[in-house]
Design a protein around this motif. Structure first.
Motif, mmCIF file in Angstrom:
data_model
loop_
_atom_site.group_PDB
_atom_site.id
_atom_site.type_symbol
_atom_site.label_atom_id
_atom_site.label_comp_id
_atom_site.label_asym_id
_atom_site.label_seq_id
_atom_site.Cartn_x
_atom_site.Cartn_y
_atom_site.Cartn_z
ATOM 1 N N UNK A 1 66.389 -95.790 32.712
ATOM 2 C CA UNK A 1 65.909 -95.593 34.070
ATOM 3 C C UNK A 1 65.228 -94.247 34.216
ATOM 4 N N UNK A 2 64.916 -93.908 35.449
ATOM 5 C CA UNK A 2 64.235 -92.642 35.737
ATOM 6 C C UNK A 2 64.915 -91.945 36.908
ATOM 7 N N UNK A 3 64.589 -90.691 37.087
ATOM 8 C CA UNK A 3 65.079 -89.939 38.244
ATOM 9 C C UNK A 3 64.608 -90.630 39.530
ATOM 10 N N UNK A 4 63.432 -91.286 39.445
ATOM 11 C CA UNK A 4 62.888 -92.005 40.598
ATOM 12 C C UNK A 4 63.758 -93.140 41.089
ATOM 13 N N UNK A 5 64.685 -93.614 40.254
ATOM 14 C CA UNK A 5 65.609 -94.668 40.687
ATOM 15 C C UNK A 5 66.608 -94.154 41.725
ATOM 16 N N UNK A 6 66.701 -92.827 41.872
ATOM 17 C CA UNK A 6 67.704 -92.221 42.745
ATOM 18 C C UNK A 6 67.124 -91.391 43.885
ATOM 19 N N UNK A 7 66.008 -90.737 43.630
ATOM 20 C CA UNK A 7 65.512 -89.721 44.556
ATOM 21 C C UNK A 7 64.609 -90.326 45.636
ATOM 22 N N UNK A 8 64.893 -90.045 46.905
ATOM 23 C CA UNK A 8 64.033 -90.549 47.973
ATOM 24 C C UNK A 8 62.690 -89.812 48.016
#
Length: 170
Positions: free
Chosen positions: A132-139
């Protein structure tokens, strides 16, 4: 410092990550809103001086600037996702459990009065060891507004709330 619910948990002093050459003018508008305290934005010649000292000096500058900030706010323009130092800032913030949030700024005018195209999500460019990526979590917030003044007003009205809602790794 432990996360506390309510007003006191809002980010007050943040690190702004952004594409300097393309978006410094837009970022300056956000800083001048005065809603949050950010690191001093280096003048072009100051940033060049840091860069001349090499990658280790840039990494140290980023670490030093981020050290006592309550959140990292990535201000996303048309080319932010392609910038290696922005990706480094995101990875460093993630690895150090700094709360992260993204705000799109392409709708703000630059010094010549032009808005920009919407760029890719830079958080999706930082992969995680487990997949996954950090983008999976960060709004990532995309401010509404039919023109630069409308986008500015939306950012000004919501900046502290968005920073306060930054994703914090457990």
């Amino acid at each position: 410092r432990p996360q506390v619910t309510g007003e006191s948990s809002m980010a007050k002093s943040v690190f702004y990550g952004f594409h300097y050459d393309r978006d410094a003018w837009r970022v300056q508008q956000i800083i001048q809103m005065g809603a949050l305290e950010g690191q001093p934005i280096l003048k072009a010649q100051e940033w060049e001086e840091v860069k001349r000292k090499g990658d280790a000096a840039i990494k140290k500058w980023i670490a030093d600037q981020m050290a006592h900030k309550s959140a990292v706010v990535v201000l996303i323009g048309a080319q932010t996702a392609s910038r290696p130092w922005v990706r480094h800032e995101i990875a460093y913030a993630w690895d150090n459990h700094k709360p992260l949030v993204g705000i799109r700024i392409h709708g703000l005018e630059d010094r010549n009065g032009y808005t920009d195209s919407c760029g890719e999500d830079p958080f999706s460019k930082v992969t995680l060891k487990g997949g996954g990526t950090v983008g999976d979590f960060v709004p990532v917030y995309n401010p509404s507004g039919s023109n630069s003044q409308g986008v500015y007003a939306t950012i000004k009205a919501n900046l502290t709330t968005w920073a306060g809602n930054a994703y914090k790794r457990p």
